[in-house]
Scaffold this motif. Structure first.
Motif, PDB file in Angstrom:
ATOM      1  N   UNK A 156     -25.810 -22.857  39.947  1.00 17.98           N
ATOM      2  CA  UNK A 156     -26.347 -21.577  39.481  1.00 17.98           C
ATOM      3  C   UNK A 156     -27.847 -21.667  39.230  1.00 17.98           C
ATOM      4  N   UNK A 157     -28.281 -22.752  38.628  1.00 16.42           N
ATOM      5  CA  UNK A 157     -29.723 -22.942  38.387  1.00 16.42           C
ATOM      6  C   UNK A 157     -30.463 -23.081  39.712  1.00 16.42           C
ATOM      7  N   UNK A 158     -29.848 -23.734  40.692  1.00 20.57           N
ATOM      8  CA  UNK A 158     -30.472 -23.876  42.012  1.00 20.57           C
ATOM      9  C   UNK A 158     -30.640 -22.516  42.683  1.00 20.57           C
ATOM     10  N   UNK A 159     -29.653 -21.639  42.542  1.00 23.90           N
ATOM     11  CA  UNK A 159     -29.761 -20.303  43.130  1.00 23.90           C
ATOM     12  C   UNK A 159     -30.878 -19.501  42.466  1.00 23.90           C
ATOM     13  N   UNK A 185     -36.673 -17.557  42.572  1.00 19.34           N
ATOM     14  CA  UNK A 185     -38.058 -17.643  42.112  1.00 19.34           C
ATOM     15  C   UNK A 185     -38.983 -18.122  43.231  1.00 19.34           C
ATOM     16  N   UNK A 186     -38.485 -19.029  44.069  1.00 21.94           N
ATOM     17  CA  UNK A 186     -39.292 -19.499  45.187  1.00 21.94           C
ATOM     18  C   UNK A 186     -39.510 -18.383  46.208  1.00 21.94           C
ATOM     19  N   UNK A 187     -38.483 -17.594  46.457  1.00 24.37           N
ATOM     20  CA  UNK A 187     -38.653 -16.431  47.325  1.00 24.37           C
ATOM     21  C   UNK A 187     -39.653 -15.443  46.739  1.00 24.37           C
ATOM     22  N   UNK A 188     -39.614 -15.249  45.427  1.00 24.72           N
ATOM     23  CA  UNK A 188     -40.552 -14.344  44.769  1.00 24.72           C
ATOM     24  C   UNK A 188     -41.983 -14.846  44.901  1.00 24.72           C
ATOM     25  N   UNK A 196     -51.308 -18.977  39.478  1.00 26.21           N
ATOM     26  CA  UNK A 196     -49.992 -18.559  38.985  1.00 26.21           C
ATOM     27  C   UNK A 196     -48.944 -18.606  40.097  1.00 26.21           C
ATOM     28  N   UNK A 197     -49.319 -18.189  41.297  1.00 25.23           N
ATOM     29  CA  UNK A 197     -48.374 -18.195  42.410  1.00 25.23           C
ATOM     30  C   UNK A 197     -48.064 -19.628  42.835  1.00 25.23           C
ATOM     31  N   UNK A 198     -49.074 -20.471  42.869  1.00 24.62           N
ATOM     32  CA  UNK A 198     -48.869 -21.869  43.252  1.00 24.62           C
ATOM     33  C   UNK A 198     -47.991 -22.585  42.226  1.00 24.62           C
ATOM     34  N   UNK A 199     -48.260 -22.351  40.938  1.00 25.27           N
ATOM     35  CA  UNK A 199     -47.446 -22.993  39.895  1.00 25.27           C
ATOM     36  C   UNK A 199     -46.006 -22.487  39.913  1.00 25.27           C
ATOM     37  N   UNK A 200     -45.814 -21.190  40.176  1.00 26.75           N
ATOM     38  CA  UNK A 200     -44.453 -20.656  40.257  1.00 26.75           C
ATOM     39  C   UNK A 200     -43.677 -21.321  41.388  1.00 26.75           C
ATOM     40  N   UNK A 201     -44.315 -21.504  42.517  1.00 21.94           N
ATOM     41  CA  UNK A 201     -43.650 -22.136  43.657  1.00 21.94           C
ATOM     42  C   UNK A 201     -43.333 -23.603  43.374  1.00 21.94           C
ATOM     43  N   UNK A 202     -44.280 -24.334  42.830  1.00 18.72           N
ATOM     44  CA  UNK A 202     -44.057 -25.752  42.540  1.00 18.72           C
ATOM     45  C   UNK A 202     -43.015 -25.963  41.450  1.00 18.72           C
ATOM     46  N   UNK A 203     -43.034 -25.113  40.423  1.00 18.62           N
ATOM     47  CA  UNK A 203     -42.054 -25.237  39.351  1.00 18.62           C
ATOM     48  C   UNK A 203     -40.652 -24.888  39.858  1.00 18.62           C
ATOM     49  N   UNK A 234     -35.336 -26.608  41.330  1.00 17.06           N
ATOM     50  CA  UNK A 234     -34.281 -26.559  42.335  1.00 17.06           C
ATOM     51  C   UNK A 234     -33.880 -27.964  42.783  1.00 17.06           C
ATOM     52  N   UNK A 235     -34.827 -28.862  42.902  1.00 13.12           N
ATOM     53  CA  UNK A 235     -34.518 -30.236  43.285  1.00 13.12           C
ATOM     54  C   UNK A 235     -33.626 -30.910  42.244  1.00 13.12           C
ATOM     55  N   UNK A 236     -33.986 -30.772  40.975  1.00 14.78           N
ATOM     56  CA  UNK A 236     -33.187 -31.374  39.908  1.00 14.78           C
ATOM     57  C   UNK A 236     -31.805 -30.727  39.842  1.00 14.78           C
ATOM     58  N   UNK A 237     -31.740 -29.418  39.988  1.00 14.92           N
ATOM     59  CA  UNK A 237     -30.452 -28.717  39.924  1.00 14.92           C
ATOM     60  C   UNK A 237     -29.541 -29.109  41.078  1.00 14.92           C
ATOM     61  N   UNK A 238     -30.090 -29.300  42.252  1.00 19.32           N
ATOM     62  CA  UNK A 238     -29.261 -29.711  43.385  1.00 19.32           C
ATOM     63  C   UNK A 238     -28.765 -31.141  43.225  1.00 19.32           C
ATOM     64  N   UNK A 239     -29.567 -32.001  42.658  1.00 19.07           N
ATOM     65  CA  UNK A 239     -29.124 -33.384  42.422  1.00 19.07           C
ATOM     66  C   UNK A 239     -28.009 -33.406  41.378  1.00 19.07           C
TER      67      UNK A 239
END
Length: 114
Positions: A12-15, A20-23, A48-55, A60-65
């Motif tokens: 759910x967190x990954x989704x 957020x990455x799409x946004x 702000x856009x760069x930080x949103x994408x990186x965060x 998402x990486x942690x949630x998928x693991x």
């Protein structure tokens, strides 16, 4: 918490982080289109856009693991423990019916009739 609920929460967190990455991608596109429309030559994205994408990528990486569950062993020994030796060599791919043994020892019908 059980393992199943942790996996479900991770997915759910990954989704949500994917959304957020799409946004952030949509925001970057809109910002670049706006910058071109007003004639601005500097096409760097706001922080702000760069930080949103990186965060979103990090979350998402942690949630998928976390959400992937228990990993299976990939060693040959662990895989072969599931099979018996009889089951391994009784496959149809090991049965050869068209071999050249009949040409090595031809049958002579004249000698066989006594």
């Amino acid at each position: 918490m059980t393992c199943q609920s942790v996996m479900l929460a991770g997915k759910a967190i990954a989704v949500v982080s994917f959304l957020f990455m799409l946004h952030s991608g949509y925001s970057a596109r809109e910002y670049l289109l706006y910058s071109k429309s007003i004639g601005r030559q500097n096409l760097s994205l706001p922080i702000e856009i760069v930080l949103e994408c990186l965060l979103a990528l990090a979350v998402m990486t942690v949630a998928l693991v976390v959400g992937v569950g228990e990993l299976k062993p990939i060693s040959y020994e662990a895989e072969m423990k599931r099979y018996s030796i009889d089951g391994m060599y009784s496959r149809p791919s090991f049965q050869v019916f068209n071999h050249r043994g009949r040409f090595l020892r031809p049958v002579n019908n004249a000698l066989d009739t006594k």
